[in-house]
Write an enzyme that holds these catalytic residues in place. Sequence first.
Site, PDB file in Angstrom:
ATOM      1  N   LYS A 111       3.684 -12.005   5.138  1.00 36.99           N
ATOM      2  CA  LYS A 111       3.061 -11.510   6.372  1.00 36.99           C
ATOM      3  C   LYS A 111       2.994 -12.562   7.481  1.00 36.99           C
ATOM      4  O   LYS A 111       2.765 -12.212   8.637  1.00 36.99           O
ATOM      5  CB  LYS A 111       1.674 -10.921   6.080  1.00 36.99           C
ATOM      6  CG  LYS A 111       1.766  -9.700   5.161  1.00 36.99           C
ATOM      7  CD  LYS A 111       0.639  -8.707   5.281  1.00 36.99           C
ATOM      8  CE  LYS A 111       1.016  -7.433   4.515  1.00 36.99           C
ATOM      9  NZ  LYS A 111       0.031  -6.422   4.417  1.00 36.99           N
ATOM     10  N   LYS A 192       9.428  -2.749  -1.436  1.00 38.81           N
ATOM     11  CA  LYS A 192       8.420  -1.783  -1.883  1.00 38.81           C
ATOM     12  C   LYS A 192       8.096  -0.780  -0.764  1.00 38.81           C
ATOM     13  O   LYS A 192       8.167  -1.122   0.417  1.00 38.81           O
ATOM     14  CB  LYS A 192       7.149  -2.500  -2.376  1.00 38.81           C
ATOM     15  CG  LYS A 192       6.272  -3.069  -1.288  1.00 38.81           C
ATOM     16  CD  LYS A 192       4.844  -3.322  -1.786  1.00 38.81           C
ATOM     17  CE  LYS A 192       3.920  -3.526  -0.592  1.00 38.81           C
ATOM     18  NZ  LYS A 192       2.531  -3.320  -0.807  1.00 38.81           N
ATOM     19  N   LYS A 195       3.085   0.896   3.894  1.00 44.77           N
ATOM     20  CA  LYS A 195       2.451   1.609   5.008  1.00 44.77           C
ATOM     21  C   LYS A 195       2.963   1.106   6.335  1.00 44.77           C
ATOM     22  O   LYS A 195       2.970   1.820   7.312  1.00 44.77           O
ATOM     23  CB  LYS A 195       0.955   1.298   5.016  1.00 44.77           C
ATOM     24  CG  LYS A 195       0.181   1.965   3.962  1.00 44.77           C
ATOM     25  CD  LYS A 195      -1.242   1.439   4.070  1.00 44.77           C
ATOM     26  CE  LYS A 195      -2.082   1.984   2.963  1.00 44.77           C
ATOM     27  NZ  LYS A 195      -3.357   1.291   2.890  1.00 44.77           N
TER      28      LYS A 195
HETATM   29  P1  ATP Z   1       1.329  -2.446   2.952  1.00 46.88           P
HETATM   30  O1  ATP Z   1       2.350  -1.576   2.282  1.00 46.88           O
HETATM   31  O2  ATP Z   1       1.252  -2.206   4.422  1.00 46.88           O
HETATM   32  O3  ATP Z   1       1.421  -3.864   2.553  1.00 46.88           O
HETATM   33  P2  ATP Z   1      -0.369  -1.546   0.918  1.00 46.88           P
HETATM   34  O4  ATP Z   1      -0.026  -0.110   0.809  1.00 46.88           O
HETATM   35  O5  ATP Z   1       0.195  -2.492  -0.070  1.00 46.88           O
HETATM   36  O6  ATP Z   1      -0.061  -1.967   2.391  1.00 46.88           O
HETATM   37  P3  ATP Z   1      -3.172  -1.113   0.221  1.00 46.88           P
HETATM   38  O7  ATP Z   1      -3.559   0.101   0.953  1.00 46.88           O
HETATM   39  O8  ATP Z   1      -4.247  -2.078   0.196  1.00 46.88           O
HETATM   40  O9  ATP Z   1      -1.928  -1.840   0.878  1.00 46.88           O
HETATM   41  O10 ATP Z   1      -2.716  -0.721  -1.248  1.00 46.88           O
HETATM   42  C1  ATP Z   1      -3.457   0.146  -2.047  1.00 46.88           C
HETATM   43  C2  ATP Z   1      -2.932   0.141  -3.451  1.00 46.88           C
HETATM   44  O11 ATP Z   1      -1.605   0.661  -3.520  1.00 46.88           O
HETATM   45  C3  ATP Z   1      -2.848  -1.245  -4.109  1.00 46.88           C
HETATM   46  O12 ATP Z   1      -3.361  -1.177  -5.416  1.00 46.88           O
HETATM   47  C4  ATP Z   1      -1.378  -1.567  -4.143  1.00 46.88           C
HETATM   48  O13 ATP Z   1      -1.051  -2.391  -5.230  1.00 46.88           O
HETATM   49  C5  ATP Z   1      -0.767  -0.195  -4.296  1.00 46.88           C
HETATM   50  N1  ATP Z   1       0.593  -0.129  -3.758  1.00 46.88           N
HETATM   51  C6  ATP Z   1       0.975  -0.386  -2.490  1.00 46.88           C
HETATM   52  N2  ATP Z   1       2.284  -0.196  -2.332  1.00 46.88           N
HETATM   53  C7  ATP Z   1       2.772   0.198  -3.545  1.00 46.88           C
HETATM   54  C8  ATP Z   1       4.081   0.577  -4.032  1.00 46.88           C
HETATM   55  N3  ATP Z   1       5.134   0.580  -3.225  1.00 46.88           N
HETATM   56  N4  ATP Z   1       4.207   0.930  -5.330  1.00 46.88           N
HETATM   57  C9  ATP Z   1       3.117   0.950  -6.141  1.00 46.88           C
HETATM   58  N5  ATP Z   1       1.856   0.610  -5.751  1.00 46.88           N
HETATM   59  C10 ATP Z   1       1.688   0.236  -4.477  1.00 46.88           C
END
Ligand code: ATP
Length: 327
Positions: A111, A192, A195
Amino acid sequence: MKRVFSGVQPTGNIHLGNYLGALRQFVELQEDNQCIYCIVDMHAITVPQDPETLRKHTLDVAALYLAIGIDPKKSIVFVQSDVSGHAELSWILTCSSYTGELSRMTQFKDKSKNKESAPAGLFTYPILMAADILLYDTDVVPVGNDQKQHIELCRDIAGRINSRFPDTFVMPEGRFLKAGARIMALDDPTKKMSKSAENIHSRISLLDEPSKIKKSIMKATTDSEGVIRFDAENKPGISNLLNIYSVLSGITVEDLEKRYKGSGYGTFKKDLVDVTVEALAPIKARYEEIRSSQMLIDTLKDGAERADAIAQKTMTRVKENFGLGLK
Ligand code: ATP
Ligand code: LTN
């Protein structure tokens, strides 16, 4: 009963990765554990947020928690900034953390890449996460694979403090699912699903319309071999779609490979669209109902009170051990 804690950032676009990697576990766990689920709005402000949008997204995530099946009678659901213990404990943990270990966090490295200077909150983000977990004497933390390093850091900090002041913290453990722990982006299956990615077709948000779901899946990157086979290394696109299909339908990847032997990617993708739309439809319907109800606000207020009562007990113990304040 074990204590379970997890959090999701209110940054919009809760997607299939969040659901299959983390949120899905939240629902299962509430049957046999004491679960606390938080909307971590203070983590969200590590990057600039518009105040109105942040508040809206906080309620969006809370409504989604309930829509996927989190039951406020069984679990505590609350907003992080409503319990002051998070910020308080975070500072105490900061004083027992090292810049070296924080610099090694891959999320921080990603980031802050190509930036001359990064916000300090982005750097200390994992400490606030450790505070969230340790504040509730948490045993189990259900998260996606991308949070493994943060959980390890939390355990390091807890261990360090416990060796100086025994029994200050409960040592938490991460809980990672095998299938779905890492859902990849549809447009680039080497990254991955996220968001914050610019391309909306890189992800499927839980509240997407069927037409959008269809477009994103039909556009998803695959390969030129034309064979539906799981091989994450050489066929990351189709393997990711197989993974999503399997988790949503409950059919094993092996059975899917058999079922689609000789079929083209088009047929497979069309079926995946149906499976996805069907799985998300009830969530979307419940969400619409909950999002506009007073029950949502009441649940969060009640959740914050219950969370605060637990947090205060931990803070009293921590402050006493550290010699902070009057006895
Ligand atoms: P960003 O993708 O913008 O970095 P994020 O989706 O990782 O944000 P959070 O909303 O805090 O951030 O994540 C919520 C949960 O979803 C966490 O437990 C994270 O590990 C899980 N998660 C996020 N992306 C994935 C993915 N692509 N596959 C599986 N689990 C995920
Ligand atoms: N960093 C996490 C969100 C998060 C969290 C937590 C998860 C903040 N505090 C405590 C579990 C426990 C993420 O998923 N990006």
